[in-house]
Design a protein around this motif. Structure first.
Motif, PDB file in Angstrom:
ATOM      1  N   THR A  53      12.832 -10.652 -10.172  1.00 20.02           N
ATOM      2  CA  THR A  53      11.629  -9.896 -10.511  1.00 20.02           C
ATOM      3  C   THR A  53      11.766  -9.352 -11.930  1.00 20.02           C
ATOM      4  N   ALA A  54      10.853  -8.479 -12.325  1.00 22.37           N
ATOM      5  CA  ALA A  54      10.897  -7.847 -13.650  1.00 22.37           C
ATOM      6  C   ALA A  54       9.909  -6.689 -13.672  1.00 22.37           C
ATOM      7  N   PRO A  55      10.203  -5.649 -14.461  1.00 21.62           N
ATOM      8  CA  PRO A  55       9.279  -4.519 -14.560  1.00 21.62           C
ATOM      9  C   PRO A  55       7.871  -4.925 -15.028  1.00 21.62           C
ATOM     10  N   ILE A  56       7.800  -5.873 -15.966  1.00 22.40           N
ATOM     11  CA  ILE A  56       6.503  -6.227 -16.537  1.00 22.40           C
ATOM     12  C   ILE A  56       5.595  -6.923 -15.534  1.00 22.40           C
ATOM     13  N   TYR A  57       6.155  -7.503 -14.481  1.00 24.40           N
ATOM     14  CA  TYR A  57       5.333  -8.195 -13.491  1.00 24.40           C
ATOM     15  C   TYR A  57       4.488  -7.189 -12.717  1.00 24.40           C
ATOM     16  N   GLY A  58       3.272  -7.011 -13.177  1.00 22.44           N
ATOM     17  CA  GLY A  58       2.388  -6.034 -12.548  1.00 22.44           C
ATOM     18  C   GLY A  58       2.700  -4.615 -12.958  1.00 22.44           C
ATOM     19  N   GLN A  59       3.453  -4.458 -14.067  1.00 21.22           N
ATOM     20  CA  GLN A  59       3.829  -3.144 -14.588  1.00 21.22           C
ATOM     21  C   GLN A  59       4.447  -2.279 -13.482  1.00 21.22           C
ATOM     22  N   GLY A  60       5.453  -2.846 -12.871  1.00 16.05           N
ATOM     23  CA  GLY A  60       6.188  -2.161 -11.804  1.00 16.05           C
ATOM     24  C   GLY A  60       5.820  -2.629 -10.411  1.00 16.05           C
ATOM     25  N   THR A  61       4.672  -3.270 -10.259  1.00 14.52           N
ATOM     26  CA  THR A  61       4.187  -3.670  -8.935  1.00 14.52           C
ATOM     27  C   THR A  61       5.141  -4.632  -8.241  1.00 14.52           C
ATOM     28  N   SER A  99      -2.939  -7.560 -23.372  1.00 16.17           N
ATOM     29  CA  SER A  99      -3.129  -7.998 -21.993  1.00 16.17           C
ATOM     30  C   SER A  99      -3.949  -6.963 -21.238  1.00 16.17           C
ATOM     31  N   LYS A 100      -4.074  -7.182 -19.951  1.00 16.55           N
ATOM     32  CA  LYS A 100      -4.716  -6.216 -19.059  1.00 16.55           C
ATOM     33  C   LYS A 100      -3.823  -6.024 -17.850  1.00 16.55           C
ATOM     34  N   ASP A 101      -3.754  -4.777 -17.366  1.00 17.58           N
ATOM     35  CA  ASP A 101      -2.961  -4.552 -16.162  1.00 17.58           C
ATOM     36  C   ASP A 101      -3.782  -4.964 -14.935  1.00 17.58           C
ATOM     37  N   ASN A 102      -3.234  -4.743 -13.745  1.00 13.17           N
ATOM     38  CA  ASN A 102      -3.904  -5.205 -12.531  1.00 13.17           C
ATOM     39  C   ASN A 102      -5.225  -4.500 -12.261  1.00 13.17           C
ATOM     40  N   SER A 103      -5.419  -3.352 -12.902  1.00 12.17           N
ATOM     41  CA  SER A 103      -6.688  -2.628 -12.714  1.00 12.17           C
ATOM     42  C   SER A 103      -7.718  -3.034 -13.760  1.00 12.17           C
ATOM     43  N   GLY A 104      -7.304  -3.906 -14.690  1.00 10.89           N
ATOM     44  CA  GLY A 104      -8.225  -4.356 -15.735  1.00 10.89           C
ATOM     45  C   GLY A 104      -8.139  -3.541 -17.016  1.00 10.89           C
ATOM     46  N   LYS A 105      -7.242  -2.558 -17.050  1.00 13.94           N
ATOM     47  CA  LYS A 105      -7.070  -1.722 -18.234  1.00 13.94           C
ATOM     48  C   LYS A 105      -6.320  -2.492 -19.318  1.00 13.94           C
ATOM     49  N   ASP A 106      -6.772  -2.338 -20.570  1.00  9.76           N
ATOM     50  CA  ASP A 106      -6.107  -2.997 -21.696  1.00  9.76           C
ATOM     51  C   ASP A 106      -4.707  -2.416 -21.910  1.00  9.76           C
ATOM     52  N   ILE A 107      -3.737  -3.315 -22.114  1.00  9.27           N
ATOM     53  CA  ILE A 107      -2.377  -2.878 -22.441  1.00  9.27           C
ATOM     54  C   ILE A 107      -1.839  -3.752 -23.571  1.00  9.27           C
ATOM     55  N   ASP A 108      -0.942  -3.183 -24.371  1.00  8.48           N
ATOM     56  CA  ASP A 108      -0.221  -3.941 -25.385  1.00  8.48           C
ATOM     57  C   ASP A 108       1.232  -4.037 -24.945  1.00  8.48           C
ATOM     58  N   VAL A 109       1.766  -5.242 -24.952  1.00  9.41           N
ATOM     59  CA  VAL A 109       3.126  -5.473 -24.482  1.00  9.41           C
ATOM     60  C   VAL A 109       4.044  -5.729 -25.679  1.00  9.41           C
TER      61      VAL A 109
END
Length: 327
Positions: A53-61, A99-109
């Motif tokens: 797994t990895a933290p970035i996969y779903g931002q912790g999900t 990118s966008k997180d699972n809720s559709g919020k914009d994120i920069d990785v």
């Protein structure tokens, strides 16, 4: 299931590992937590003891799902592989993507592996996974803004503290592996590898064979392409990263499916699916120790695990390799 020790360690892993990227939903068009948990548990019931797994996969999900799925199992019966070095909550290091997180919020990785960040990420991963140690901690992507020495001094500290058993890398070239090895014993490199993506055979595989490092192959099914289930004109769900990938053009899908039809008689003879044949071929390649196979539900998990229920002869492997050259 077959099990192998990662080179230079006593960490025994299942050669088919559960790849938990899709389980996290991010870049795969969402996730169903209950289905993802069932998928991991079904894989474990079939002998898949290794989860990546990895933290970035779903931002912790994904890590949270893995933690829930293994809860109640004897911790020493499962090998947890996770990563660090991709931050969506800290604008530092190499910019990786919008990118966008699972809720559709914009994120920069960002790809960032500074010492304090490595320590912080490990603590967060331990919390989400519900464990007090990680079997294999891997840097997710190279970070050009941080000296490799600094990054792996942090990992070495975590190993000394007992929070991590072994160190690995992902997506590293030979020179980067050599640099990391000066500071900390690196037992593996997780890299993309599939029937249609074999660039690592040029330098990474020979290096790892000589130096005694294991290779964990990710995307061995080329994100679903090698299942034979995709047809030209396929429409991907919104947020699915494959829509923009070169392997998913109508032309490449058609060529790949033609190849898969040529090798299908081998799968039929083994009472296996094309996916199982592809996974079996992958772990039979020189230098490859583990194939990471993702699954969105229990049925897919069980199918992946059964990829090791048959043997391929040298003649069959040679036939597959010859047909591959024609793609």
């Amino acid at each position: 299931m077959k099990y192998e020790k990662l080179a230079g360690s006593d960490l025994e892993v299942s050669v088919i590992a559960f790849g938990a990227w899709a389980a996290g939903g991010w870049m795969w068009g969402s996730t169903d937590r209950n289905e993802a948990i069932k998928a991991i548990q079904a894989a474990y019931a079939e002998g898949v003891t290794t989860i990546d797994t990895a933290p970035i996969y779903g931002q912790g999900t994904s890590e949270e799902i893995v933690g829930q799925a293994i809860k109640g199992n004897s911790r020493d019966k499962v090998q947890i592989l996770t990563k660090f070095g991709m931050r969506w909550d800290l604008p530092k290091g190499d910019f990786a993507m919008h990118s966008k997180d699972n809720s559709g919020k914009d994120i920069d990785v960002y790809k960032y592996a500074g010492k304090e960040s490595v320590i912080y990420e490990c603590e967060q991963s331990l919390r989400r996974l519900g464990t007090d140690y990680i079997d294999l901690l891997q840097i997710h992507w190279p970070d050009s803004t941080t000296p490799i020495e600094e990054t792996f001094e942090a990992v070495a500290t975590l190993i000394e503290q007992g929070k991590v058993r072994y160190a690995g890398v992902c997506n590293y070239d030979v020179s980067q592996m050599e640099e990391a090895q000066k500071v900390c014993n690196i037992i593996s490199n997780q890299v993309p590898y599939s029937m249609v993506k074999r660039e690592i055979e040029e330098e990474v595989v020979p290096f790892c064979l000589v130096q005694g490092k294991s290779i964990l192959a990710y995307s061995p099914m080329e994100r679903g392409l090698l299942t034979g289930k995709l047809k030209s004109g396929h429409q991907f769900a919104e947020g699915d990263h494959r829509a923009q990938n070169k392997f998913f053009t109508d032309e490449f899908i058609t060529k790949t499916n033609a190849f898969l039809q040529k090798i299908k008689p081998i799968a039929d003879e083994k009472n296996a699916t094309l996916s199982q044949l592809v996974l079996n071929w992958t772990v039979n390649r020189p230098g490859i120790t583990v194939a990471l196979a993702g699954a969105r539900n229990a049925e897919q998990s069980i199918s992946n695990a059964k990829a090791m229920h048959f043997e391929l002869s040298e003649e069959e492997i040679n036939f597959i390799n010859d047909e591959l050259e024609k793609i």
